[in-house]
Scaffold this motif. Structure first.
Motif, PDB file in Angstrom:
ATOM      1  N   TRP A 115      10.799 -15.430  23.446  1.00 30.23           N
ATOM      2  CA  TRP A 115      11.159 -13.570  23.678  1.00 30.23           C
ATOM      3  C   TRP A 115      12.355 -13.082  22.423  1.00 30.23           C
ATOM      4  O   TRP A 115      11.751 -12.227  21.484  1.00 30.23           O
ATOM      5  N   PRO A 239      16.098  -8.580  33.402  1.00 29.93           N
ATOM      6  CA  PRO A 239      14.832  -8.311  32.855  1.00 29.93           C
ATOM      7  C   PRO A 239      13.758  -8.699  32.449  1.00 29.93           C
ATOM      8  O   PRO A 239      12.936  -8.123  32.527  1.00 29.93           O
ATOM      9  N   THR A 240      14.186  -9.617  30.862  1.00 24.85           N
ATOM     10  CA  THR A 240      13.556 -10.356  30.801  1.00 24.85           C
ATOM     11  C   THR A 240      13.215 -11.687  31.341  1.00 24.85           C
ATOM     12  O   THR A 240      11.269 -11.687  30.861  1.00 24.85           O
ATOM     13  N   ASP A 242      11.711 -11.125  34.455  1.00 26.49           N
ATOM     14  CA  ASP A 242      10.933 -10.038  35.015  1.00 26.49           C
ATOM     15  C   ASP A 242       9.383  -9.878  34.435  1.00 26.49           C
ATOM     16  O   ASP A 242       9.023 -10.088  35.191  1.00 26.49           O
ATOM     17  N   ALA A 243       9.702  -9.407  33.314  1.00 30.65           N
ATOM     18  CA  ALA A 243       8.735  -9.152  32.472  1.00 30.65           C
ATOM     19  C   ALA A 243       8.319 -10.268  32.063  1.00 30.65           C
ATOM     20  O   ALA A 243       6.780 -10.681  32.059  1.00 30.65           O
TER      21      ALA A 243
END
Length: 287
Positions: A115, A239-240, A242-243
Motif C-alpha cells: 500500500w 486504518p490502512t 482495516d482497508a
C-alpha cells in the motif's frame, strides 16, 4: 541456529493487548534477519516473526476499542511467532467476518508495504506499471491494489503463476533473459512506474527502457546504487490495515497461502520461504 524456546510472557501493559497466536505470515525480511543478511541489526538471541493473527485474551489499561475474544491481526518488530503475543493495541486491527485467521496473518506487513509503495507514486487510472515478483506476498497485493484503482499492471513471474495473475487482472510476463524485449512489447506506449520486489534485474531493465529513476521503487535491492526510490512500509497504520482487510473480505484482493506449517515446525517454514518462487505467503499456524 533457529530453535524453539520457552519464555515467560508478561501481562499486557497500558495500551497493550495479549493475543493467543493463531497464525503468522513469513516475509523475506524474516529469513534475512535469521541469516544475518538484513540491514536490521538485532542483538542475539532474536525472537523471530513480525506478522500474526489470533484472538485477544487480555487487554491492558487504556484499551477501549478492543476486547477479549476479538479476532485481530497485526505486525510487531520481532517475536510474533509465539503461543502468546503482547503488542501495542495501535498495531492491530480486527479481522473481518469471512477472512480465515491464517489468511489474515499475512496482511499486516506485506499488505501495508504494498500500500505504502503504491501510494508513493501518485498513480492514476490508465497508468501502466510493472510489478516484479507479482505473485509473491508484497507484489501480489500491490498488483491487485493497482488493478482495483484502474491501473494497467504488467507483472513479472514464473510461468506457473501466469494463469493466477491473469485471473486477478494482471498481464503476466516471464522474468529472466529477454525481459527488456518482453516489457517493451507489453507496454509499447511506455511505462509509468516500476515496483521491484525481486532485485537488480527489474531495476536495470526499467532504467534501460527509459523509466525515470524516481519512478522506480525497490524493496529488494540497494536503491542508492541506481538512484531509485526505496519506499517500503511506514509506521503501522491501523486504518490502512482495516482497508486492506476489507478488500480481502470482499474478494478484491486474494492472498494465497503457498504453504502452512505448525509452529513447532517453524524451521521447515523458514526453509520453504528461502527457496523462493512462492505464490502468496508461507504461514505458520498454532499447533
Amino acid at each position: 541456529m533457529l530453535r524453539i524456546d520457552e519464555l515467560d510472557i508478561a501481562p499486557p501493559g497500558p495500551g497493550e493487548v495479549r493475543v493467543r497466536f493463531a497464525a503468522g505470515g513469513l516475509n523475506p525480511v524474516d529469513w534475512k534477519i535469521r541469516s544475518g543478511r538484513s540491514r536490521i541489526q538485532l542483538p542475539l538471541p532474536v525472537a523471530v516473526g513480525r506478522e500474526f493473527s489470533g484472538r485477544i485474551e487480555a487487554v491492558g489499561s487504556g484499551v477501549d476499542d478492543l476486547a477479549v475474544g476479538d479476532a485481530v491481526f497485526g505486525s510487531i518488530p520481532q517475536g510474533a511467532f509465539a503461543d502468546l503475543v503482547v503488542a501495542p493495541a495501535s498495531v492491530v486491527a480486527r479481522v473481518p467476518e469471512g477472512v480465515p485467521l491464517d489468511v489474515a496473518a499475512g496482511i499486516a506487513l506485506a499488505g501495508q508495504t504494498a500500500w505504502d509503495a503504491l501510494e508513493s507514486q501518485g498513480l492514476h487510472r490508465g497508468d501502466v506499471i510493472v510489478v516484479s515478483a507479482a505473485a509473491g506476498g508484497v507484489g501480489g497485493v500491490l498488483s491487485q491494489l493497482a488493478v482495483a484503482r484502474g491501473v494497467h499492471v504488467i507483472g513479472t513471474a514464473g510461468a506457473g503463476n501466469h494463469a493466477w495473475l491473469r485471473s486477478r487482472g494482471v498481464e503476466p510476463v516471464l522474468y529472466g533473459e529477454g525481459l527488456r524485449e518482453r516489457l517493451a512489447a507489453a507496454a509499447p506506449d511506455g511505462i509509468t512506474a516500476v515496483f521491484d520486489q525481486s532485485g537488480t534485474e527489474t531495476i536495470e531493465t526499467a532504467l534501460a527502457l527509459g523509466v525515470p529513476p524516481e519512478r522506480v521503487n525497490t524493496i529488494a535491492a540497494d536503491a542508492t546504487l541506481y538512484g531509485v526510490r526505496n519506499v517500503g512500509r511506514g509506521a503501522v497504520h491501523p486504518p490502512t490495515l482495516d482497508a486492506l482487510a476489507a478488500l480481502v473480505a470482499d474478494g478484491t484482493i486474494e492472498l494465497p497461502v503457498a504453504a502452512r506449517y505448525p509452529l513447532s515446525e517453524v524451521r521447515a517454514a523458514f526453509e520453504r520461504l528461502e527457496t523462493g518462487h512462492l505464490r502468496g505467503k508461507v504461514v505458520v499456524v498454532a499447533d
